[in-house]
Design a protein around this motif. Structure first.
Motif, PDB file in Angstrom:
ATOM      1  N   PRO A   1      63.695  37.401  59.087  1.00  0.00           N
ATOM      2  CA  PRO A   1      63.355  36.729  57.825  1.00  0.00           C
ATOM      3  C   PRO A   1      61.902  37.003  57.463  1.00  0.00           C
ATOM      4  N   ARG A   2      61.594  37.007  56.174  1.00  0.00           N
ATOM      5  CA  ARG A   2      60.227  37.267  55.718  1.00  0.00           C
ATOM      6  C   ARG A   2      59.238  36.251  56.295  1.00  0.00           C
ATOM      7  N   THR A   3      59.726  35.050  56.588  1.00  0.00           N
ATOM      8  CA  THR A   3      58.847  33.999  57.111  1.00  0.00           C
ATOM      9  C   THR A   3      58.303  34.333  58.499  1.00  0.00           C
ATOM     10  N   ARG A   4      58.908  35.307  59.179  1.00  0.00           N
ATOM     11  CA  ARG A   4      58.472  35.664  60.527  1.00  0.00           C
ATOM     12  C   ARG A   4      57.049  36.200  60.525  1.00  0.00           C
ATOM     13  N   ILE A   5      56.649  36.892  59.473  1.00  0.00           N
ATOM     14  CA  ILE A   5      55.291  37.432  59.405  1.00  0.00           C
ATOM     15  C   ILE A   5      54.274  36.298  59.440  1.00  0.00           C
ATOM     16  N   ASP A   6      54.525  35.267  58.642  1.00  0.00           N
ATOM     17  CA  ASP A   6      53.617  34.118  58.640  1.00  0.00           C
ATOM     18  C   ASP A   6      53.612  33.415  59.992  1.00  0.00           C
ATOM     19  N   GLU A   7      54.767  33.384  60.656  1.00  0.00           N
ATOM     20  CA  GLU A   7      54.864  32.727  61.963  1.00  0.00           C
ATOM     21  C   GLU A   7      53.967  33.411  62.991  1.00  0.00           C
ATOM     22  N   VAL A   8      54.044  34.738  63.069  1.00  0.00           N
ATOM     23  CA  VAL A   8      53.258  35.439  64.091  1.00  0.00           C
ATOM     24  C   VAL A   8      51.766  35.426  63.753  1.00  0.00           C
ATOM     25  N   LEU A   9      51.435  35.464  62.478  1.00  0.00           N
ATOM     26  CA  LEU A   9      50.029  35.350  62.099  1.00  0.00           C
ATOM     27  C   LEU A   9      49.470  33.996  62.511  1.00  0.00           C
ATOM     28  N   GLU A  10      50.276  32.974  62.394  1.00  0.00           N
ATOM     29  CA  GLU A  10      49.861  31.639  62.838  1.00  0.00           C
ATOM     30  C   GLU A  10      49.718  31.596  64.347  1.00  0.00           C
ATOM     31  N   GLN A  11      50.631  32.230  65.064  1.00  0.00           N
ATOM     32  CA  GLN A  11      50.607  32.223  66.527  1.00  0.00           C
ATOM     33  C   GLN A  11      49.363  32.886  67.092  1.00  0.00           C
ATOM     34  N   VAL A  12      48.881  33.937  66.440  1.00  0.00           N
ATOM     35  CA  VAL A  12      47.716  34.654  66.963  1.00  0.00           C
ATOM     36  C   VAL A  12      46.411  34.225  66.298  1.00  0.00           C
ATOM     37  N   GLY A  13      46.490  33.227  65.430  1.00  0.00           N
ATOM     38  CA  GLY A  13      45.279  32.682  64.818  1.00  0.00           C
ATOM     39  C   GLY A  13      44.738  33.464  63.639  1.00  0.00           C
ATOM     40  N   LEU A  14      45.580  34.268  62.993  1.00  0.00           N
ATOM     41  CA  LEU A  14      45.117  35.061  61.856  1.00  0.00           C
ATOM     42  C   LEU A  14      45.637  34.568  60.516  1.00  0.00           C
ATOM     43  N   ALA A  15      46.351  33.458  60.506  1.00  0.00           N
ATOM     44  CA  ALA A  15      46.914  32.952  59.251  1.00  0.00           C
ATOM     45  C   ALA A  15      45.866  32.769  58.149  1.00  0.00           C
ATOM     46  N   PRO A  16      44.669  32.252  58.465  1.00  0.00           N
ATOM     47  CA  PRO A  16      43.677  32.069  57.394  1.00  0.00           C
ATOM     48  C   PRO A  16      43.159  33.380  56.798  1.00  0.00           C
ATOM     49  N   TYR A  17      43.418  34.504  57.500  1.00  0.00           N
ATOM     50  CA  TYR A  17      42.869  35.793  57.070  1.00  0.00           C
ATOM     51  C   TYR A  17      43.958  36.778  56.650  1.00  0.00           C
ATOM     52  N   LYS A  18      45.150  36.280  56.403  1.00  0.00           N
ATOM     53  CA  LYS A  18      46.286  37.184  56.212  1.00  0.00           C
ATOM     54  C   LYS A  18      46.147  38.066  54.970  1.00  0.00           C
ATOM     55  N   LYS A  19      45.399  37.625  53.970  1.00  0.00           N
ATOM     56  CA  LYS A  19      45.245  38.418  52.755  1.00  0.00           C
ATOM     57  C   LYS A  19      44.011  39.319  52.776  1.00  0.00           C
ATOM     58  N   GLU A  20      43.226  39.221  53.865  1.00  0.00           N
ATOM     59  CA  GLU A  20      42.024  40.043  53.966  1.00  0.00           C
ATOM     60  C   GLU A  20      42.367  41.440  54.484  1.00  0.00           C
ATOM     61  N   LYS A  21      41.639  42.439  53.987  1.00  0.00           N
ATOM     62  CA  LYS A  21      41.861  43.809  54.453  1.00  0.00           C
ATOM     63  C   LYS A  21      41.333  43.957  55.875  1.00  0.00           C
ATOM     64  N   VAL A  22      42.026  44.773  56.640  1.00  0.00           N
ATOM     65  CA  VAL A  22      41.720  44.916  58.060  1.00  0.00           C
ATOM     66  C   VAL A  22      40.364  45.577  58.280  1.00  0.00           C
ATOM     67  N   ASN A  23      39.871  46.337  57.305  1.00  0.00           N
ATOM     68  CA  ASN A  23      38.577  46.998  57.502  1.00  0.00           C
ATOM     69  C   ASN A  23      37.418  46.009  57.638  1.00  0.00           C
ATOM     70  N   GLY A  24      37.660  44.751  57.312  1.00  0.00           N
ATOM     71  CA  GLY A  24      36.644  43.730  57.492  1.00  0.00           C
ATOM     72  C   GLY A  24      36.822  42.920  58.765  1.00  0.00           C
ATOM     73  N   PHE A  25      37.835  43.278  59.569  1.00  0.00           N
ATOM     74  CA  PHE A  25      38.127  42.541  60.801  1.00  0.00           C
ATOM     75  C   PHE A  25      37.215  42.982  61.941  1.00  0.00           C
ATOM     76  N   SER A  26      36.912  42.040  62.820  1.00  0.00           N
ATOM     77  CA  SER A  26      36.251  42.384  64.078  1.00  0.00           C
ATOM     78  C   SER A  26      37.262  43.051  64.995  1.00  0.00           C
ATOM     79  N   LEU A  27      36.777  43.643  66.100  1.00  0.00           N
ATOM     80  CA  LEU A  27      37.683  44.274  67.058  1.00  0.00           C
ATOM     81  C   LEU A  27      38.654  43.255  67.633  1.00  0.00           C
ATOM     82  N   GLY A  28      38.159  42.052  67.898  1.00  0.00           N
ATOM     83  CA  GLY A  28      39.031  41.015  68.429  1.00  0.00           C
ATOM     84  C   GLY A  28      40.140  40.638  67.467  1.00  0.00           C
ATOM     85  N   MET A  29      39.825  40.569  66.185  1.00  0.00           N
ATOM     86  CA  MET A  29      40.835  40.257  65.175  1.00  0.00           C
ATOM     87  C   MET A  29      41.856  41.382  65.067  1.00  0.00           C
TER      88      MET A  29
END
Length: 251
Positions: free
Chosen positions: A109-137
């Motif tokens: 289900p499409r909701t699975r993407i939001d679930e895993v982002l929440e599990q790894v602590g990235l839900a608040p940043y889901k709309k941000e481009k990855v080029n702005g992420f730290s290595l840990g993110m």
């Protein structure tokens, strides 16, 4: 207790003489197992054999009762992995990166993407481009991709390489939470023994393609020495060719 992964007599030798020999261990469901050893010890080769990227010369791998030789697809449905993972698409958001990965799992289900982002602590940043992420993110995003298919067993190869202290702690806490709350089994390869000792219930020590010790930290370390000192002593013993006399498999 149900066995998540059982490795029996896995052997793979190359013309160069390198490879792995007679690897045997098992992991119970929900446990975190650490695989330690210096660079070139055979850790990545073993992990690639487990997930089917390399065919062994001998031995077998069984994942939740499914032998990877005869029941490969069924076995791999239970597995998520991060092994020499390709970089994410920096010009896409975290969500869109996972949306691309989700194409391999049309039943999710499409909701699975939001679930895993929440599990790894990235839900608040889901709309941000990855080029702005730290290595840990970025590492957490790769973990999210490994979790996307709801695997029961997750295999991670040197997942904290290059991370700073905060990134390592965050990653460790995420793994422990996933194991505790969701019952996910983890096999984690790392040359950082102190880090493994903080997260793994059991540790296997590899040297020169062999698994020379398996056990819990308290089982491996004798009173009066540190875990690092113990590892160094075992690797030294292994180099001298005393594998057969010292190999132990502690269940």
């Amino acid at each position: 207790m149900e066995t998540a992964l059982e490795v029996k007599g896995i052997t793979k030798r190359y013309k160069s003489g390198r490879g792995v020999r007679d690897i045997r261990f098992d992991i119970a469901k929900g446990d975190i197992f650490g695989l330690n050893g210096p660079n070139g010890a055979g850790k990545t080769t073993l992990l690639k054999i487990i997930i089917g990227l390399i065919r062994p010369d001998h031995g077998s791998v069984t994942i939740f009762g499914n032998n990877t030789t005869d029941q490969f697809e069924q076995a791999m449905k239970q597995v998520g992995c991060m092994i020499e993972t390709a970089d994410s698409y920096d010009y896409l958001s975290a969500y869109d990166n996972l949306k691309l990965s989700a194409r391999f799992y049309p039943e999710l289900p499409r909701t699975r993407i939001d679930e895993v982002l929440e599990q790894v602590g990235l839900a608040p940043y889901k709309k941000e481009k990855v080029n702005g992420f730290s290595l840990g993110m970025k590492q957490r995003l790769r973990l999210a991709s490994a979790l996307l298919s709801k695997p029961k067993l997750v295999i991670l190869d040197e997942p904290t390489n290059g991370l700073d202290i905060e990134g390592i702690v965050n990653f460790r806490n995420t793994i422990q939470q996933l194991a505790c709350e969701h019952g996910i089994t983890f096999l984690i390869s790392s040359h950082m023994i102190n880090e493994l000792s903080l997260i793994a219930g059991r540790i296997g020590i590899m040297q020169n393609g062999q698994l020379i010790r398996v056990g819990g930290v308290n089982e491996l370390v004798k009173p009066g020495i540190t875990l690092e000192q113990y590892i160094v002593s075992q690797l030294h013993t292994s180099k001298e060719g005393d594998h057969d006399d010292h190999r132990q498999y502690i269940k």
